[in-house]
Write a protein that holds these residues in place. Structure first.
Motif, PDB file in Angstrom:
ATOM      1  N   GLY A 285      39.066  44.752  47.721  1.00 39.41           N
ATOM      2  CA  GLY A 285      38.858  44.560  49.153  1.00 39.41           C
ATOM      3  C   GLY A 285      37.695  43.695  49.611  1.00 39.41           C
ATOM      4  O   GLY A 285      37.117  43.954  50.661  1.00 39.41           O
ATOM      5  N   GLY A 286      37.316  42.695  48.830  1.00 37.86           N
ATOM      6  CA  GLY A 286      36.226  41.825  49.251  1.00 37.86           C
ATOM      7  C   GLY A 286      35.000  41.977  48.357  1.00 37.86           C
ATOM      8  O   GLY A 286      34.110  41.122  48.363  1.00 37.86           O
ATOM      9  N   LEU A 287      34.990  43.040  47.574  1.00 35.17           N
ATOM     10  CA  LEU A 287      33.827  43.307  46.723  1.00 35.17           C
ATOM     11  C   LEU A 287      33.612  42.204  45.679  1.00 35.17           C
ATOM     12  O   LEU A 287      32.480  41.806  45.401  1.00 35.17           O
ATOM     13  N   LEU A 288      34.704  41.705  45.118  1.00 36.07           N
ATOM     14  CA  LEU A 288      34.583  40.657  44.108  1.00 36.07           C
ATOM     15  C   LEU A 288      33.967  39.396  44.720  1.00 36.07           C
ATOM     16  O   LEU A 288      33.013  38.821  44.184  1.00 36.07           O
ATOM     17  N   ALA A 289      34.500  38.983  45.871  1.00 32.75           N
ATOM     18  CA  ALA A 289      33.933  37.819  46.571  1.00 32.75           C
ATOM     19  C   ALA A 289      32.493  38.080  46.982  1.00 32.75           C
ATOM     20  O   ALA A 289      31.622  37.218  46.861  1.00 32.75           O
ATOM     21  N   LYS A 290      32.228  39.286  47.458  1.00 33.90           N
ATOM     22  CA  LYS A 290      30.872  39.660  47.867  1.00 33.90           C
ATOM     23  C   LYS A 290      29.904  39.534  46.702  1.00 33.90           C
ATOM     24  O   LYS A 290      28.796  39.005  46.846  1.00 33.90           O
ATOM     25  N   ARG A 291      30.304  40.011  45.529  1.00 36.09           N
ATOM     26  CA  ARG A 291      29.399  39.942  44.374  1.00 36.09           C
ATOM     27  C   ARG A 291      29.132  38.496  43.967  1.00 36.09           C
ATOM     28  O   ARG A 291      28.017  38.139  43.599  1.00 36.09           O
ATOM     29  N   ILE A 292      30.161  37.668  44.043  1.00 36.94           N
ATOM     30  CA  ILE A 292      29.979  36.253  43.693  1.00 36.94           C
ATOM     31  C   ILE A 292      29.061  35.571  44.705  1.00 36.94           C
ATOM     32  O   ILE A 292      28.156  34.821  44.342  1.00 36.94           O
ATOM     33  N   THR A 293      29.276  35.876  46.003  1.00 40.44           N
ATOM     34  CA  THR A 293      28.484  35.208  47.034  1.00 40.44           C
ATOM     35  C   THR A 293      27.116  35.870  47.255  1.00 40.44           C
ATOM     36  O   THR A 293      26.320  35.366  48.026  1.00 40.44           O
ATOM     37  N   ASP A 294      26.858  36.994  46.578  1.00 39.68           N
ATOM     38  CA  ASP A 294      25.489  37.525  46.546  1.00 39.68           C
ATOM     39  C   ASP A 294      24.552  36.491  45.928  1.00 39.68           C
ATOM     40  O   ASP A 294      23.350  36.497  46.189  1.00 39.68           O
ATOM     41  N   ILE A 295      25.129  35.655  45.080  1.00 44.51           N
ATOM     42  CA  ILE A 295      24.326  34.701  44.324  1.00 44.51           C
ATOM     43  C   ILE A 295      24.180  33.408  45.122  1.00 44.51           C
ATOM     44  O   ILE A 295      25.166  32.718  45.393  1.00 44.51           O
ATOM     45  N   ALA A 296      22.946  33.121  45.525  1.00 49.57           N
ATOM     46  CA  ALA A 296      22.691  31.908  46.295  1.00 49.57           C
ATOM     47  C   ALA A 296      23.089  30.680  45.469  1.00 49.57           C
ATOM     48  O   ALA A 296      22.899  30.658  44.255  1.00 49.57           O
ATOM     49  N   LEU A 393      39.184  60.814  38.242  1.00 51.38           N
ATOM     50  CA  LEU A 393      38.018  61.556  38.731  1.00 51.38           C
ATOM     51  C   LEU A 393      36.882  60.610  39.118  1.00 51.38           C
ATOM     52  O   LEU A 393      35.913  60.997  39.752  1.00 51.38           O
ATOM     53  N   ARG A 394      37.001  59.348  38.700  1.00 57.49           N
ATOM     54  CA  ARG A 394      35.990  58.366  39.079  1.00 57.49           C
ATOM     55  C   ARG A 394      36.010  58.153  40.584  1.00 57.49           C
ATOM     56  O   ARG A 394      37.053  58.259  41.220  1.00 57.49           O
ATOM     57  N   SER A 395      34.858  57.799  41.116  1.00 60.97           N
ATOM     58  CA  SER A 395      34.784  57.568  42.562  1.00 60.97           C
ATOM     59  C   SER A 395      35.486  56.263  42.927  1.00 60.97           C
ATOM     60  O   SER A 395      35.658  55.371  42.097  1.00 60.97           O
ATOM     61  N   ARG A 396      35.877  56.186  44.182  1.00 61.96           N
ATOM     62  CA  ARG A 396      36.443  54.954  44.726  1.00 61.96           C
ATOM     63  C   ARG A 396      35.489  53.779  44.463  1.00 61.96           C
ATOM     64  O   ARG A 396      35.912  52.700  44.045  1.00 61.96           O
ATOM     65  N   ALA A 397      34.204  54.005  44.687  1.00 60.17           N
ATOM     66  CA  ALA A 397      33.220  52.940  44.494  1.00 60.17           C
ATOM     67  C   ALA A 397      33.188  52.477  43.038  1.00 60.17           C
ATOM     68  O   ALA A 397      33.141  51.284  42.751  1.00 60.17           O
ATOM     69  N   TYR A 398      33.252  53.432  42.109  1.00 60.55           N
ATOM     70  CA  TYR A 398      33.214  53.075  40.691  1.00 60.55           C
ATOM     71  C   TYR A 398      34.462  52.285  40.292  1.00 60.55           C
ATOM     72  O   TYR A 398      34.373  51.266  39.614  1.00 60.55           O
ATOM     73  N   ILE A 399      35.611  52.779  40.726  1.00 65.15           N
ATOM     74  CA  ILE A 399      36.871  52.117  40.357  1.00 65.15           C
ATOM     75  C   ILE A 399      36.890  50.684  40.899  1.00 65.15           C
ATOM     76  O   ILE A 399      37.247  49.739  40.200  1.00 65.15           O
ATOM     77  N   ARG A 400      36.449  50.513  42.142  1.00 67.17           N
ATOM     78  CA  ARG A 400      36.436  49.182  42.726  1.00 67.17           C
ATOM     79  C   ARG A 400      35.448  48.268  41.991  1.00 67.17           C
ATOM     80  O   ARG A 400      35.765  47.115  41.681  1.00 67.17           O
ATOM     81  N   TYR A 401      34.264  48.805  41.713  1.00 69.11           N
ATOM     82  CA  TYR A 401      33.248  47.972  41.055  1.00 69.11           C
ATOM     83  C   TYR A 401      33.713  47.554  39.658  1.00 69.11           C
ATOM     84  O   TYR A 401      33.610  46.381  39.276  1.00 69.11           O
TER      85      TYR A 401
ATOM     86  N   THR B 293      36.703  48.128  53.498  1.00 68.46           N
ATOM     87  CA  THR B 293      37.572  48.746  52.485  1.00 68.46           C
ATOM     88  C   THR B 293      36.829  49.764  51.620  1.00 68.46           C
ATOM     89  O   THR B 293      37.450  50.413  50.786  1.00 68.46           O
ATOM     90  N   ASP B 294      35.530  49.891  51.798  1.00 69.85           N
ATOM     91  CA  ASP B 294      34.820  51.021  51.189  1.00 69.85           C
ATOM     92  C   ASP B 294      35.392  52.334  51.701  1.00 69.85           C
ATOM     93  O   ASP B 294      35.302  53.363  51.042  1.00 69.85           O
ATOM     94  N   ILE B 295      35.954  52.271  52.896  1.00 67.84           N
ATOM     95  CA  ILE B 295      36.436  53.482  53.551  1.00 67.84           C
ATOM     96  C   ILE B 295      37.884  53.733  53.170  1.00 67.84           C
ATOM     97  O   ILE B 295      38.775  52.934  53.481  1.00 67.84           O
TER      98      ILE B 295
END
Lengths: 415, 415
Positions: A285-296, A393-401, B293-295
């Protein structure tokens, strides 16, 4: 001064005591002191209260010869760490003109006049060393007296991090009479205990080299640290150890040395090859793009991406076939492959990555329960898909990351 | 037992001492204890070392009547918090069959056999209360003896959080003979000191009501807490205070009560209205979509989005006009509006949000330096754009996060 035998961490701040902020400073200092092999047996948090700080300080020095303090160096009347520590050591404060000029310049650089309050930050305990703060106003301070050492650091995480690596570590090198250099080996798709098993001999060897694996967010990082008389020798020791690790079965799971993260490793790789990247994300949901664009500076490689949460979006933006979604569902190897290919073509890049899966807590099917994610890579040579099966049993955050990391791993050419 | 007069937080774990993990448990406990009005003057971290834990425990009880411990309840031989605390209180351990059955069931539910190690987790100090752990294996434990109280909580953040709210807080309510209820007022576009100035009288009033503002990530949250004999009365006190806040000039900056975050507030609002959402991101690079999408369960409202880092991507995916980019550049009100409108049309949603700006550290122009971001909202009624001007000294992460929040704020109808 002789070597530091043991240290404590003492964080000062009512906002920590009230739980308004999380104590990342303690973790930073603890992690680095561990890398230096300096034992730390206690971390303490007290509020901006001189009497309680004084007591905590006395207690800390009853157990350790060095105390690292963070916080309470600000310009307000609540900020009393420096005053309290100076009093403990019996040192009067003087106005350090150089620090004052620097603070004035800091304000003029951002187009403001220095408030008079900030003069307080240029007051230094007599005989103390100043660790110049080029990232904020309060200088860091180092006091050595009566075989005790106090290192006073500002509270804002951005400032303490910069001062730590640029001022404190060189000082620690001097104090230890030797240099410690660390390198991080980044590993994907091999578990921490499996890595430990393979590297056990190196981990237990002792001496000037330490090898320690850490698991975090579905990855393993092995920190190799070497102590030597100078940086070159220490670096060479690290490199030699890393070569040895590469020769074990861990070797094929290494995706980089000191690359920081999988996203950075992929950017470096693609940049070197003159390639470009686009991503298509469903469950991440955008996390992959977010992680890439975290990098200046990622924009020379990264063109963009599509977050296609609905089937409609997958068809409209990525050209995923209705038939594919119908026959195989949105969470399938076929859909993942079409998404990766679709985004690569839509954005005209050389590589496309995709994720689709069930991040939970709801959703999933008996065959593909929560934790099932398909990641895919597409290049001119074709598509490659990997099915991930994480514990529901993993959290949503873990699975997404982890799903995002695994997509990056495909881009890096890992199995 | 009488009321708790003061407490300390004692976190146990070598991984904390080595800085491998950040101590979020301390922040959770501290924040909630503050909400309960229980003074906490010190937090301590020690490793999994019985002797050092024992010393820290004795010291804590020399200052406070209650100690909240986290960590060291695991199944391995390193986990010795329970044993150490039981010894301190002179309490033998017994095997609690109910806990053992629950742990066995926990394993069988995930299709595994309980390792024998885990029997240790069902050992309970005699006379202690058990706070059942429905989110992991180790039960939490409450010991009351000699006018001292110890609350032992498991280390994993997911478990401690659930146990805290479901087991510890009801206990704290009982102990205090009264109930404390808190509500969070979410505020955007008004600074912390401005909020403080307006609410000063309420903040200083004292009594059974506390009003406290906190700034975080470019937002302000006002926590309203009320103490009363029962929940309904406490809730009513909170509601009354919130009504009073609404009548001040803070009122028009409130976007929700206990909504958790701006993204959640927007999802709730759109869901209630039967609307749908798509996002177009340049400088936030996926962060806005990621936050939405975290939600879990967002898919009924959120269709997807486009991360358009390059101009090419803005034109291809969103239909931003070449002419617009040429005349006004990618960082402009015109481009932001076209992006928001473009993604709304591309994904067929009722609302589109967009971000474009300079997140730094590089980039920017004299007119639009780093920290300049345009956010836009598009609906069938047209587009609305807001220009943000953040300090270029702010971090890339801060600028991106705030920009995403501001886009959500536009969606929420804030100024």
């Amino acid at each position: 001064m002789e070597q530091i035998r043991s240290a404590e961490i003492l964080c000062v701040g009512t906002e920590l005591l009230l739980g308004d902020i999380v104590n990342t400073n303690a973790a930073l200092m603890a992690e680095r002191l561990a890398a230096f092999g300096i034992p730390v047996y206690r971390q303490t948090v007290v509020g901006d209260n001189p009497a309680r700080l004084r007591t905590a300080l006395e207690e800390a020095y009853s157990r350790a010869d060095t105390v690292f303090l963070s916080g309470g160096l600000g310009p307000t009347c609540d900020d009393l760490t420096k005053e309290t520590v100076a009093e403990y050591f019996g040192l009067p404060l003087y106005l350090d003109e150089e620090s004052l000029e620097r603070i004035k310049k800091y304000f003029s650089d951002i187009g403001r006049r220095m408030p008079d309050n900030n003069i307080k930050q240029a007051m230094i305990p007599e005989g103390a060393m100043i660790f110049r703060n080029d990232w904020g106003t309060a200088p860091a301070i180092c006091i050595e007296k009566d075989r005790k050492t106090a290192i006073l650091l500002p509270g804002p995480p951005v400032e303490i991090e910069q001062i730590w690596f640029n001022r404190v570590e060189p000082y620690l090198h001097l104090r230890s009479g030797s240099v410690i250099r660390s390198k991080n080996v980044h590993i994907l798709n091999m578990g921490e205990s499996a890595v430990e098993e393979v590297l056990r001999d190196m981990m237990l060897a002792g001496g000037d080299l330490t090898v320690a694996p850490y698991a975090k967010d579905g990855e393993v990082r092995v920190r190799v640290s070497a102590r030597a008389a100078d940086e070159n020798t220490a670096d060479a020791l690290c490199d030699k150890a890393i070569e040895k690790i590469r020769e074990t079965e861990v070797g094929s799971f290494i995706y980089g040395i000191d690359v920081g993260s999988a996203e950075n490793a992929l950017l470096i790789k693609l940049r070197a090859a003159g390639e470009t990247l686009a991503v298509a994300e469903s469950c991440t949901g955008g996390l992959l793009a977010k992680r890439i664009t975290d990098i200046a500076g990622c924009s020379d490689v990264f063109a963009g991406g599509c977050v296609t949460y609905s089937n409609e979006a997958k068809m409209r933006l990525l050209g995923v076939k209705h038939d594919t979604l119908d026959k195989h569902t949105a969470v399938s190897a076929e859909t993942a492959a079409e998404m990766a290919r679709g985004v690569r073509l839509a954005l005209g890049t050389s590589m496309g990555l995709a994720t689709t899966g069930y991040a939970g807590p709801g959703g999933g099917t008996p065959e593909d329960p929560v934790g099932t994610v398909y990641v895919a890579v597409s290049t001119a040579e074709g598509e490659r898909v990997k099915r991930l099966s994480m514990s529901p049993l993993r959290s949503r955050a873990y699975i997404r990351y982890s799903a995002a990391t695994q997509a990056l791993g495909l881009g890096l050419g890992l199995k």
